[in-house]
Design an enzyme around this catalytic site. Structure first.
Site, PDB file in Angstrom:
ATOM      1  N   ASP A 196      -3.492 -14.131   2.784  1.00  0.00           N
ATOM      2  CA  ASP A 196      -2.801 -13.005   3.414  1.00  0.00           C
ATOM      3  C   ASP A 196      -3.472 -12.724   4.747  1.00  0.00           C
ATOM      4  O   ASP A 196      -4.327 -13.500   5.199  1.00  0.00           O
ATOM      5  CB  ASP A 196      -2.827 -11.768   2.491  1.00  0.00           C
ATOM      6  CG  ASP A 196      -1.564 -10.930   2.636  1.00  0.00           C
ATOM      7  OD1 ASP A 196      -1.310 -10.414   3.744  1.00  0.00           O
ATOM      8  OD2 ASP A 196      -0.819 -10.800   1.647  1.00  0.00           O
ATOM      9  N   HIS A 221       2.243 -12.576   7.202  1.00  0.00           N
ATOM     10  CA  HIS A 221       1.028 -12.383   6.406  1.00  0.00           C
ATOM     11  C   HIS A 221       0.063 -13.556   6.599  1.00  0.00           C
ATOM     12  O   HIS A 221      -0.515 -14.065   5.647  1.00  0.00           O
ATOM     13  CB  HIS A 221       1.374 -12.211   4.923  1.00  0.00           C
ATOM     14  CG  HIS A 221       1.984 -10.873   4.595  1.00  0.00           C
ATOM     15  ND1 HIS A 221       1.244  -9.708   4.574  1.00  0.00           N
ATOM     16  CD2 HIS A 221       3.258 -10.536   4.273  1.00  0.00           C
ATOM     17  CE1 HIS A 221       2.037  -8.695   4.247  1.00  0.00           C
ATOM     18  NE2 HIS A 221       3.269  -9.170   4.077  1.00  0.00           N
ATOM     19  N   GLU A 244       8.202  -9.625   4.251  1.00  0.00           N
ATOM     20  CA  GLU A 244       7.677  -8.726   5.280  1.00  0.00           C
ATOM     21  C   GLU A 244       7.290  -9.485   6.551  1.00  0.00           C
ATOM     22  O   GLU A 244       6.222  -9.299   7.119  1.00  0.00           O
ATOM     23  CB  GLU A 244       6.468  -7.950   4.733  1.00  0.00           C
ATOM     24  CG  GLU A 244       6.834  -7.043   3.559  1.00  0.00           C
ATOM     25  CD  GLU A 244       5.640  -6.299   2.995  1.00  0.00           C
ATOM     26  OE1 GLU A 244       5.817  -5.154   2.555  1.00  0.00           O
ATOM     27  OE2 GLU A 244       4.529  -6.860   2.981  1.00  0.00           O
TER      28      GLU A 244
END
Length: 423
Positions: free
Chosen positions: A120, A170, A234
């Site tokens: 991440d 990410h 995201e």
């Protein structure tokens, strides 16, 4: 049957003192591979199983029933083939010993997938020998030897380990190691120390695609299972929208705009994994995933059915039912006021009956859980409720609460940090 409440129990009367020596195992091809039948009578215990996993689960049931077993017949099998738990080891690294302990705990609950969120913005936790700086800049990580031990340990308990290598968002920890993967060749990056969603994404160059193909090659060598997760959630479009080279690359690829870049990268990874006999899994947000990919729907409960109607395999992970990092009751903090997951709401999650829905999964994101004890307190007792949902035996909530105390006692005896019981 989870703690324990079989969906098919015929009680004959009387009881048997449990001993492994009394168990006679017989195969039964008429049962599902994870299914089993226990016949307890006349001082004998006959365990019929559809396969090795069924035999394992039958023995788990015997142990959960305690020292005195009621005479009768128990026949049981799971509703879903994917009964998962996701552990985020990127935000806060979790030691190998704890990962092994968690495998034991979920196997006792007849959960059969451990999804490891390995990368991440805040860390890259998997050794990639071709690209050593990925872990050099992030610190704590798992070596190849660690992963092989984890995978083998899990397999002995009929738990599959699914790795996640997040992209194209990410990825700030990856960019901190190899900035040429980003959209600004002059930029330098640091492993992110904040929470939230970084705007940094991978660039759209063929060299970057090749880099992550090489990463996935090592991942596939370490994780022999069918599935590899590549994130996909995201992912902000800002850098692709404002970077001249990204705009040029979008035109070269014939993509309609920056909004299509994420799906293009995911599709390239899906093709690479398919050529290796693997299936790509991604976090589903809209219907633009590659054909044949398995979707993990997290935004809401409706997305699962919609994704299934698109002809996809679906793992349900709606955040208001499965995110165990959310508090069990409303309290001040980072999730206030709308993200709460009570024990009752966990137990009352009713997955829809739709073709293509292959399973359900609980999530343990670790932004606010820096230690293994923190993870355990968030997981239990709600993971006990989720396990019955995943198996398909959830029903009477008051009955579940009645059956809960001995299992909380068992967890405490194992040294597990159990959170407060808030019905």
């Amino acid at each position: 049957m989870i703690i324990p409440r079989p969906r098919d129990l015929a009680v004959l009367g009387g009881s048997i003192a449990f001993s492994e020596d009394l168990v006679r195992l017989t195969p039964d091809p008429g049962l599902p591979g994870e299914g089993y039948r226990l016949t307890l009578k006349e001082g004998r215990i006959e365990l019929s199983a559809g396969g090795p996993a069924g035999a394992y689960y039958g023995r788990q049931t015997l142990r959960q029933l305690g020292e005195r077993l009621p005479e009768g017949v128990i026949e049981d099998a799971p509703r879903f083939g994917w009964r998962g738990v996701m552990l985020d080891v990127a935000r806060h690294f979790m030691p190998k010993a704890f990962v092994l302990r968690l495998i034991d705990l979920i196997a006792e609950l007849k959960l059969n997938v451990l999804h490891l969120h390995l990368t991440d913005d805040q860390g890259w936790r998997l050794e990639i020998r071709r690209y050593p700086r990925l872990t050099e800049v992030s610190g704590d990580h798992y070596t190849h030897e660690d992963i092989r031990e984890i995978v083998a340990y899990a397999a002995e308990r009929f738990v599959r380990v699914v790795p996640e290598i997040g992209m194209p968002g990410h990825v700030q920890a990856a960019l901190a190691a190899y900035p040429e993967l980003g959209n600004d060749p002059s930029a330098t990056y640091e492993v992110w120390t904040d929470w939230g969603v970084s705007e940094h994404t991978l660039n759209l160059e063929e060299e970057t695609i090749a880099f992550f193909r090489h990463v996935l090659d090592e991942v596939c060598d370490l994780f022999p299972g069918e599935y590899v997760h590549v994130g996909g959630d995201e992912c902000l479009n800002h850098e692709w929208e404002r970077t001249p080279r990204a705009q040029e690359r979008l035109r070269e690829l014939g993509l309609p705009g920056a909004h299509a870049a994420r799906a293009w990268i995911t599709g390239r990874m899906a093709d690479h994994l398919a050529a290796k006999g693997r299936k790509l899994v991604y976090w589903y947000e809209k219907p633009d995933g590659p054909p044949g990919a398995t979707t993990m729907t997290w935004l809401d409960e409706e997305s699962g059915t919609l994704a299934a109607l698109e002809g996809r395999d679906v793992v349900l992970a709606p955040h208001l039912r499965t995110y165990l990092d959310y508090p069990p009751e409303q309290e001040a903090g980072p999730f206030f006021p709308d993200r709460v997951l009570s024990l009752s709401n966990t137990y009352h999650f009713v997955p829809p009956n739709a073709p293509g829905i292959i399973g359900v999964q609980a999530q343990l994101w670790t932004e606010y859980m820096p230690t293994p004890a923190d993870v355990e307190r968030q997981a239990f007792p709600r993971l006990l409720a989720f396990a019955e949902v995943a198996w398909g035996s959830a029903g009477d909530y008051s009955d579940f609460l009645r059956r809960l105390d001995p299992h909380l006692t068992r967890l405490a005896a194992q040294g597990v940090s159990v959170g407060p019981l808030i019905p």
